[in-house]
Structures are given as structure tokens and as C-alpha cells.
Design a protein around this motif. Structure first.
Motif, PDB file in Angstrom:
ATOM      1  N   ARG A   1       0.838  -1.210   0.000  1.00 26.29           N
ATOM      2  CA  ARG A   1       0.000   0.000   0.000  1.00 26.29           C
ATOM      3  C   ARG A   1       0.870   1.256   0.000  1.00 26.29           C
ATOM      4  O   ARG A   1       0.617   2.212  -0.741  1.00 26.29           O
ATOM      5  N   HIS A   2       1.896   1.255   0.848  1.00 21.96           N
ATOM      6  CA  HIS A   2       2.791   2.414   0.904  1.00 21.96           C
ATOM      7  C   HIS A   2       3.507   2.608  -0.429  1.00 21.96           C
ATOM      8  O   HIS A   2       3.617   3.741  -0.932  1.00 21.96           O
ATOM      9  N   ALA A   3       4.001   1.510  -1.010  1.00 25.77           N
ATOM     10  CA  ALA A   3       4.719   1.612  -2.278  1.00 25.77           C
ATOM     11  C   ALA A   3       3.812   2.127  -3.393  1.00 25.77           C
ATOM     12  O   ALA A   3       4.236   2.939  -4.222  1.00 25.77           O
ATOM     13  N   GLN A   4       2.569   1.672  -3.408  1.00 27.69           N
ATOM     14  CA  GLN A   4       1.642   2.081  -4.462  1.00 27.69           C
ATOM     15  C   GLN A   4       1.214   3.545  -4.327  1.00 27.69           C
ATOM     16  O   GLN A   4       1.011   4.229  -5.334  1.00 27.69           O
ATOM     17  N   GLN A   5       1.098   4.016  -3.085  1.00 29.64           N
ATOM     18  CA  GLN A   5       0.478   5.324  -2.863  1.00 29.64           C
ATOM     19  C   GLN A   5       1.465   6.433  -2.517  1.00 29.64           C
ATOM     20  O   GLN A   5       1.060   7.600  -2.423  1.00 29.64           O
ATOM     21  N   ALA A   6       2.739   6.105  -2.351  1.00 27.00           N
ATOM     22  CA  ALA A   6       3.696   7.112  -1.876  1.00 27.00           C
ATOM     23  C   ALA A   6       3.745   8.327  -2.787  1.00 27.00           C
ATOM     24  O   ALA A   6       3.693   9.474  -2.322  1.00 27.00           O
TER      25      ALA A   6
ATOM     26  N   ARG B   1       0.429  10.386  -2.662  1.00 25.46           N
ATOM     27  CA  ARG B   1       0.242  11.105  -1.401  1.00 25.46           C
ATOM     28  C   ARG B   1       1.194  12.305  -1.301  1.00 25.46           C
ATOM     29  O   ARG B   1       0.820  13.349  -0.744  1.00 25.46           O
ATOM     30  N   GLN B   2       2.399  12.164  -1.808  1.00 23.97           N
ATOM     31  CA  GLN B   2       3.311  13.295  -1.815  1.00 23.97           C
ATOM     32  C   GLN B   2       2.773  14.419  -2.696  1.00 23.97           C
ATOM     33  O   GLN B   2       2.786  15.598  -2.318  1.00 23.97           O
ATOM     34  N   GLN B   3       2.249  14.058  -3.856  1.00 21.35           N
ATOM     35  CA  GLN B   3       1.664  15.061  -4.745  1.00 21.35           C
ATOM     36  C   GLN B   3       0.422  15.698  -4.123  1.00 21.35           C
ATOM     37  O   GLN B   3       0.177  16.907  -4.290  1.00 21.35           O
ATOM     38  N   LEU B   4      -0.339  14.892  -3.372  1.00 20.24           N
ATOM     39  CA  LEU B   4      -1.535  15.438  -2.727  1.00 20.24           C
ATOM     40  C   LEU B   4      -1.143  16.437  -1.639  1.00 20.24           C
ATOM     41  O   LEU B   4      -1.788  17.490  -1.492  1.00 20.24           O
ATOM     42  N   ARG B   5      -0.115  16.134  -0.862  1.00 24.55           N
ATOM     43  CA  ARG B   5       0.357  17.090   0.152  1.00 24.55           C
ATOM     44  C   ARG B   5       0.790  18.402  -0.508  1.00 24.55           C
ATOM     45  O   ARG B   5       0.493  19.486  -0.008  1.00 24.55           O
TER      46      ARG B   5
ATOM     47  N   ALA C   1      -8.306  10.093  -7.802  1.00 22.22           N
ATOM     48  CA  ALA C   1      -9.408  11.024  -8.064  1.00 22.22           C
ATOM     49  C   ALA C   1      -9.310  12.245  -7.150  1.00 22.22           C
ATOM     50  O   ALA C   1      -9.548  13.385  -7.582  1.00 22.22           O
ATOM     51  N   THR C   2      -8.963  12.017  -5.880  1.00 18.99           N
ATOM     52  CA  THR C   2      -8.814  13.139  -4.947  1.00 18.99           C
ATOM     53  C   THR C   2      -7.670  14.050  -5.372  1.00 18.99           C
ATOM     54  O   THR C   2      -7.784  15.288  -5.326  1.00 18.99           O
ATOM     55  N   LEU C   3      -6.567  13.451  -5.798  1.00 19.75           N
ATOM     56  CA  LEU C   3      -5.429  14.246  -6.257  1.00 19.75           C
ATOM     57  C   LEU C   3      -5.817  15.085  -7.477  1.00 19.75           C
ATOM     58  O   LEU C   3      -5.489  16.278  -7.553  1.00 19.75           O
ATOM     59  N   ALA C   4      -6.514  14.480  -8.414  1.00 23.36           N
ATOM     60  CA  ALA C   4      -6.938  15.222  -9.610  1.00 23.36           C
ATOM     61  C   ALA C   4      -7.860  16.380  -9.225  1.00 23.36           C
ATOM     62  O   ALA C   4      -7.769  17.474  -9.802  1.00 23.36           O
TER      63      ALA C   4
ATOM     64  N   ALA D   1      -6.877  17.495   7.417  1.00 22.10           N
ATOM     65  CA  ALA D   1      -6.226  16.448   6.623  1.00 22.10           C
ATOM     66  C   ALA D   1      -4.729  16.408   6.844  1.00 22.10           C
ATOM     67  O   ALA D   1      -4.038  15.595   6.231  1.00 22.10           O
ATOM     68  N   GLY D   2      -4.221  17.287   7.718  1.00 20.32           N
ATOM     69  CA  GLY D   2      -2.806  17.249   8.052  1.00 20.32           C
ATOM     70  C   GLY D   2      -1.963  18.316   7.409  1.00 20.32           C
ATOM     71  O   GLY D   2      -0.729  18.264   7.515  1.00 20.32           O
TER      72      GLY D   2
END
Length: 340
Positions: free
Chosen positions: A52-57, A60-64, A313-316, A101-102
Motif C-alpha cells: 500500500r505504501h509503495a503504491q500510494q507514496a 500522497r506526496q503530490q496530494l500534500r 481522483a482526490t489528487l486530480a 487532513a494534516g
């Protein structure tokens, strides 16, 4: 001439294990199976988290980054007074969501432009939660010392303690209703079982009593395993050494002790079943699986795919928001549309 015949000797058939030995072996097999399943669940959970971490890292960085860029854009819009009335309130609410959301910059931006800080708003929500809890518990919370949130947490802990005590009382009542199996098991407690079984193994595995060097080497390794198990007070591990030592299960163990060992294992099996169920439920909840869906490689992989798709989708969404925030007109339109 009389012909002599030599009587033929045949090996006596192996004695069938007693009912107590069979019960002991069945409980031991169940405990071993459950232990292996728990270890497999732990490995599955670790693999799931790593994947999960490898797939989303990257996402999640782009979302931050998108959150921080949006906070900066809203700060600029509020300083330039692009937003007024409902749109200004919508921008402040949005900054609060980003902070929850942090996104630390979003909280700082919010507090620079809002009359009430996010910390104060959280305190107000804590007070509202306190009032609801007081209504549920039908008693006031302790008003002395600590924040409202701390008092709320203390009340919830008290409530949880009361629930735990009630469950403990119900368990104790069930224990008192147990049949003669429990009464027989009480004749040999776990510590006594550990000592007796370890002494039996130490005697059987003593290296000076084994002339065959290969067998002596194997028994020496088993004795080291038994020593380690005894140090850990691990009755199940000692029983596993006992099982490997003899072809027949629990060879050399008295029937009375076998009955007690079997009952101790029965309790251990029940504990392991509860532990397995708890691990399974915790992993399913962590992965966001629907109620009743077990956690396995297939369901966890599907959950990761769905979460990654939602994250994308959230990132977009936020990347589009950042692009809209570059001009007053588009930002105002985006805030209006998001409010609707």
C-alpha cells in the motif's frame, strides 16, 4: 526324517493411542494450526502495508503538495480581498478541511484570516461531544482539570471500563458453569505442567544417554529448543518438542497428566481462536473492507486498487482546484460550485 520348522516371529502391532492421547494430539494440532494462521495473518498485514505504501507514496506526496499550494492560493486571495461574504466563509471552511487532513500551512492561513482559530473550534466541538456523552452516560463529566477533550476521553475510558467489567462478570459466570473437564484441568496448573513436561524432556533428551552421535546431535538441538521454550514459559512449544521426540503422541506421559495437558491446550486453542478473529477483524477494518468480508490476498489487493483509484481522483480534484485558484474569477466560480 523329521523336518524342523522355525517359528516365524512377527512384530507386535503398535498399541493404539488412548482416548486421552488422541484428544491431546487433536488439541495440539489445532493449536499449531491456529498459531500458523496467526503468523500468516501477521505476514499478510505487513505485506499489505508495504505494498500500500509503495503504491500510494507518489500520489500522497503530490496530494500534500497540492494541499499546500491550495492553502497558499487561498491566503493570497484572502489578502487581496478577492473573496467576500459566503465565498470568504467557504474559503475558511476549506482551509479547516485541509488542516484536518494534516496540512499545517492551511491551519496557519486559516487562523490569520479567521476571527475564531481552529483550536477554538475544536474545543467547541469537544464541548458538544461532552454534552452528548453526558446525556448517554446520564451523569456529568468531571469538570476539574484538563481540557474538555481530556475530560471527554476520561469519561469514555470510565464507560469502557464499566463495559469491560460487565463482560468480565459474564465470562466469570460462564467459567463457573464449566463441566468436569475444567475441574480435572484444575488439578494441574500451567506452571506445574511446564515443570513436569520439561523434566520429562530433559531426562529423555540427555545427551549422555544416547550412544548414536547423529541421534545425540538431534536431541541436543531439541533440548536447546525445550530450554528456550521453558524460559519463555511456552507450554505449547514444549509439547511440540514432546511430539517430535516420540513416534506416539505424548509417549511416556501419564494418562492423568495427558488429560490435564489436553484441557490446558483446549484453553489455549480458545485463546488462539479469539486472537485470530481479532487479527482478522483488525486487518479487515484497516483495509476498509465491507462488513463480513475476510482479509486475504485477493480482498486486500482489491481494497488497495480501490483506495489508489480514490486517491488518484482526490489528487486530480485538488490539482484542478489549484489551477482554478490562479485567477479571481475562476477561484470564485470554483468555490461556488464546490459549495453547491
Amino acid at each position: 526324517m523329521t523336518r524342523r520348522t522355525t517359528p516365524q516371529t512377527t512384530d507386535a502391532p503398535a498399541a493404539a493411542p488412548s482416548p486421552e492421547a488422541r484428544r491431546w494430539a487433536q488439541q495440539l494440532a489445532s493449536a499449531q494450526r491456529l498459531q500458523a494462521q496467526i503468523e500468516a495473518l501477521d505476514q499478510l498485514a505487513q505485506a499489505h502495508r508495504a505494498e500500500r505504501h509503495a503504491q500510494q507514496a507518489a500520489e500522497r506526496q503530490q496530494l500534500r503538495q497540492a494541499h499546500e499550494q491550495m492553502a497558499q492560493a487561498l491566503d493570497q486571495a484572502l489578502v487581496a480581498k478577492w473573496l467576500a461574504g459566503p465565498l470568504r466563509r467557504r474559503a475558511l471552511a476549506l482551509l479547516g478541511q485541509l488542516a484536518d487532513a494534516g496540512c499545517a500551512p492551511a491551519e496557519a492561513v486559516h487562523d490569520r484570516h479567521a476571527e475564531v482559530s481552529l483550536a477554538q473550534r475544536r474545543a467547541e466541538r469537544a464541548d458538544a461531544w461532552r454534552q452528548r456523552v453526558e446525556a448517554q452516560l446520564a451523569q456529568p463529566l468531571d469538570e476539574t482539570g484538563g481540557s474538555a477533550q481530556a475530560r471527554l476521553q476520561a469519561a469514555m475510558r470510565r464507560w469502557q471500563t464499566e463495559q469491560d467489567e460487565r463482560r468480565a462478570q459474564r465470562r466469570a459466570a460462564r467459567e463457573r458453569r464449566r463441566t468436569t473437564d475444567q475441574e480435572a484441568a484444575q488439578q494441574l496448573d500451567a506452571q506445574d505442567a511446564l515443570r513436569r513436561l520439561f523434566r520429562s524432556l530433559a531426562s529423555a533428551l540427555h545427551p549422555d544417554r544416547e550412544p548414536d552421535p547423529h541421534v545425540r546431535e538431534r536431541k541436543t538441538a531439541w533440548m536447546a529448543e525445550a530450554n528456550a521454550a521453558y524460559e519463555r514459559r511456552d507450554l505449547l512449544a514444549l509439547m511440540q518438542v514432546q511430539q517430535r521426540l516420540a513416534e506416539a503422541p505424548a509417549a511416556g506421559v501419564a494418562e492423568a497428566q495427558l488429560a490435564a495437558y489436553a484441557e490446558l491446550l483446549k484453553r489455549r486453542v480458545a485463546d488462539l481462536e479469539r486472537e485470530r478473529a481479532a487479527r482478522q477483524q483488525a486487518l479487515a477494518q484497516e483495509a476498509g473492507l465491507p462488513e463480513g468480508v475476510p482479509a486475504n490476498e485477493q480482498t486486500l489487493a482489491l481494497a488497495r486498487e480501490q483506495e489508489l483509484a480514490q486517491l488518484a481522483a482526490t489528487l486530480a480534484h485538488w490539482q484542478r482546484a489549484v489551477s482554478q485558484a490562479r485567477s479571481p474569477e475562476r477561484l470564485q466560480r470554483w468555490l461556488q460550485d464546490s459549495a453547491d
